[in-house]
Scaffold this motif. Structure first.
Motif, PDB file in Angstrom:
ATOM      1  N   MET A 132       0.817  -1.215   0.000  1.00 50.65           N
ATOM      2  CA  MET A 132       0.000   0.000   0.000  1.00 50.65           C
ATOM      3  C   MET A 132       0.851   1.266   0.000  1.00 50.65           C
ATOM      4  O   MET A 132       0.327   2.376   0.140  1.00 50.65           O
ATOM      5  N   GLY A 133       2.185   1.097  -0.128  1.00 47.68           N
ATOM      6  CA  GLY A 133       3.063   2.253  -0.237  1.00 47.68           C
ATOM      7  C   GLY A 133       3.762   2.659   1.034  1.00 47.68           C
ATOM      8  O   GLY A 133       4.370   3.739   1.092  1.00 47.68           O
ATOM      9  N   GLY A 134       3.719   1.833   2.051  1.00 45.99           N
ATOM     10  CA  GLY A 134       4.353   2.160   3.316  1.00 45.99           C
ATOM     11  C   GLY A 134       5.874   2.154   3.233  1.00 45.99           C
ATOM     12  O   GLY A 134       6.465   1.380   2.483  1.00 45.99           O
ATOM     13  N   THR A 135       6.501   3.002   4.014  1.00 52.32           N
ATOM     14  CA  THR A 135       7.965   3.002   4.122  1.00 52.32           C
ATOM     15  C   THR A 135       8.390   1.790   4.944  1.00 52.32           C
ATOM     16  O   THR A 135       7.575   1.189   5.654  1.00 52.32           O
ATOM     17  N   PRO A 136       9.671   1.412   4.887  1.00 55.38           N
ATOM     18  CA  PRO A 136      10.116   0.297   5.724  1.00 55.38           C
ATOM     19  C   PRO A 136       9.775   0.487   7.200  1.00 55.38           C
ATOM     20  O   PRO A 136       9.374  -0.473   7.877  1.00 55.38           O
ATOM     21  N   ALA A 137       9.906   1.723   7.702  1.00 53.94           N
ATOM     22  CA  ALA A 137       9.590   1.971   9.108  1.00 53.94           C
ATOM     23  C   ALA A 137       8.094   1.798   9.370  1.00 53.94           C
ATOM     24  O   ALA A 137       7.686   1.296  10.423  1.00 53.94           O
TER      25      ALA A 137
END
Length: 474
Positions: free
Chosen positions: A375-380
Motif C-alpha cells: 500500500m506504499g508504506g515506508t520500511p519503518a
C-alpha cells in the motif's frame, strides 16, 4: 555467521491440521528414516516404535500426530501426497498391523502399542518425540523436537556440524527489525528488495520466482477448495463448515471454472464495508477448514494460523488493487516471510512454547507488514504495522477444544486477518518517527509473556476453552 531463515522456511507447503504437531512429526519421521539409511540399519528392521512427549502427546490425536508419523514412516511426502490417498494408507497400516518403512521394508506396527503417548515433557522443548528402530540384535533411537512452523531440530544441533546446517551467508544478515531497517536505509531499498537479495544468495531468480508463485497457487487453491466444500469437519466436535455458506451469499452470478477465474469474478462483486469484512473472513475460514480436514495448506507461519496471510493477500488482489498480479504477490510473500523469521529468531512461532500469540499474532504481524508495503508504506511503517498487529495479540492463549485445530482456531484466523488490515492502515496514517514501541520491543515482550504463561495455555488442552467447553457440549 548469523542464523539465516529463508522465506521458504517460513512458508512451507504441507498437510493439516498442525505445523508443529502434524508437519513437524511427519518431517521427523522422514529424517529418522534417512538416518537409519546412513547407519545401514533400515534394511534390518523388524519393528519401529515412536514415543510422543508433552504437547505432542497431550493433543497429538486431535492434531493427527499419529497419522502424520505413519505417513512419514511410510515414505510419503506432505508436499506431494494425494490428499485422497491419506485415509487409505492409514487404514491399511491399522488393518494389516504392518508398515512399509520408507517404501523399502515391511515391519510389524501396531497403532495402539507402537505410538506411545507420554504425558511428561522433555526438558529441551514441549514438542518432543523419540523414534526407535529394532533389529534382531540391536536398537537405534533418535529424539527430535518440533519447534513450530514445521521446523524440526535435535537438542545437540549446537555442535559444529549442526551449526553449518542452519547457517549461511546472506548479504544482509538480519536478526532484528532494527537491523533490517538499517539495511533498507543504507541501501535505499524496500524490505522486499532486501529480502530478495538474501534469497538470491541461496537460489536462482528463476527458482525464487517459481517457488513464490507455487506457494501462492497452493494458497489460492486452498481458499478455493474451502469456499466450495460443505459438510462437517472430522474429529468429533461436529463443526459445520461455514466458508461454503458465506461464499454462497457473497459470490456473483458470473460463471468460472478454476481458482484464477474465480478471483476475477470476485473483483466484480459489491465491496461495501460489510462485504469486505465477510470476504476476508470467508477466505480465512476457507483455508482453516481445509486445514482442519487434513487438506493441503501453506504454513504461514504455522498451519493453525495458515488463513491469515492468504486472506489478506486475497483482500489486496480482489478489493484494493485489481491490476495486481505476480509482482505484488511475490513482494507480499517476501515481506511476510522476513517478518516471520524475525519473530522466530527473537521469540517463537510455536503455540506449545508461546500460546496462540505465537501463531495468530505472528501471522497477523506478517500480513500487516506485507500489506503495508504493497500500500506504499515506508520500511519503518511496515515494521510499525507488524508491531501494531502483534501488540493486540499479546497474551493470547492456545486452548483448542478436544486438541483439535478447530475451536477457537478457525475463527481466530478471521480476527487475525482483520486486525492485520487495520494495523496496516494505522501504520500508513502514522509518522513512523513518532512510534513509541519498536517491533523488536514487542517481539521481546511477546517472548517474555510466553515464558510467564502457564503451560496449560500452551497447546495442551488443559486450560481455557479446552476445559471450559468439552466434547459433550458440542
Amino acid at each position: 555467521m548469523e542464523e539465516c531463515i529463508s522465506v521458504f522456511d517460513m512458508l512451507k507447503i504441507g498437510v493439516g491440521p498442525s505445523s508443529s504437531h502434524t508437519l513437524g512429526p511427519w518431517r521427523a519421521a522422514e529424517r529418522f528414516l534417512a538416518e537409519c539409511r546412513e547407519e545401514s540399519i533400515l534394511n534390518q528392521a523388524i519393528r519401529v516404535k515412536v514415543d510422543l512427549y508433552g504437547s505432542l502427546s497431550l493433543t497429538g490425536k486431535g492434531h493427527a500426530t499419529d497419522l502424520a508419523i505413519v505417513l512419514g514412516l511410510s515414505g510419503q511426502d506432505p508436499e506431494t501426497i494425494p490428499i485422497a490417498d491419506i485415509d487409505g494408507i492409514v487404514q491399511s497400516v491399522k488393518t494389516s498391523k504392518k508398515i512399509n518403512l520408507g517404501n523399502e521394508i515391511q515391519v510389524d506396527f501396531n497403532f495402539e502399542n507402537d505410538i506411545v503417548f507420554n504425558r511428561n515433557f522433555l526438558p529441551f522443548h514441549a514438542n518432543g518425540l523419540t523414534f526407535t528402530l529394532f533389529t534382531h540384535d540391536k536398537e537405534f533411537s533418535e529424539t527430535y523436537y518440533s519447534i513450530g512452523g514445521g521446523f524440526v531440530v535435535k537438542e545437540e544441533r549446537t555442535n559444529a556440524k549442526k551449526k553449518l546446517e542452519i547457517k549461511c551467508a546472506f548479504p544482509y544478515p538480519i536478526q532484528k527489525a532494527d537491523e533490517l531497517l538499517e539495511f533498507c536505509k543504507k541501501e535505499n531499498k524496500s524490505i522486499s528488495e532486501i529480502v530478495y537479495e538474501n534469497e538470491k544468495s541461496m537460489r536462482s531468480e528463476e527458482e525464487i520466482n517459481y517457488e513464490l508463485m507455487r506457494i501462492w497457487d497452493t494458497m489460492l487453491e486452498c481458499i478455493y477448495i474451502g469456499c466450495h466444500s460443505e459438510g462437517i469437519l472430522p474429529g468429533g466436535l461436529n463443526v459445520r463448515r461455514r466458508a461454503f455458506d458465506m461464499h454462497e451469499g457473497l459470490k456473483g452470478t458470473i460463471p468460472y471454472s478454476n481458482p484464477q477465474e474465480w478471483l476475477e469474478t470476485i473483483r466484480k462483486t459489491e465491496v461495501k464495508f460489510r462485504q469486505i469484512l465477510k470476504w476476508v473472513s470467508c477466505f480465512a475460514l476457507a483455508v482453516n477448514e481445509v486445514n482442519a480436514a487434513l487438506g493441503r495448506v501453506v504454513t504461514a507461519p504455522t498451519n493453525g494460523s495458515a488463513g491469515v496471510i492468504p486472506s489478506v493477500l486475497m483482500y489486496y488482489l480482489v478489493i484494493e488493487n485489481h491490476e495486481a498480479g505476480e509482482k505484488e504477490i511475490k513482494q507480499f510473500l517476501l515481506v511476510a516471510g522476513e517478518i516471520g523469521s524475525i519473530f522466530k529468531k527473537g521469540a517463537t512461532i510455536s503455540a506449545a512454547m508461546g500460546g496462540c500469540q505465537a501463531e495468530i499474532g505472528v501471522s497477523s504481524a506478517m500480513a500487516a507488514a506485507a500489506l503495508c508495503e504493497l500500500m506504499g508504506g515506508t520500511p519503518a511503517q511496515v515494521t510499525m504495522a507488524a508491531e501494531i498487529a502483534m501488540e493486540h495479540h499479546l497474551g493470547m492463549t492456545c486452548d483448542p477444544i478436544g486438541g483439535l485445530v478447530q475451536i477457537p482456531c478457525i475463527e481466530r484466523n478471521t480476527m487475525g486477518a482483520i486486525k492485520a488490515i487495520n494495523a496496516a492502515e494505522l501504520a500508513l496514517e502514522t509518522d513512523a518517527n513518532n512510534a513509541k514501541v519498536p517491533l523488536d520491543k514487542v517481539i521481546n515482550t511477546m517472548w517474555e509473556t510466553a515464558k510467564d504463561m502457564n503451560s496449560k495455555y500452551k497447546e495442551t488442552s488443559e486450560g481455557g476453552l479446552a476445559v471450559g467447553v468439552n466434547l459433550a457440549d458440542c
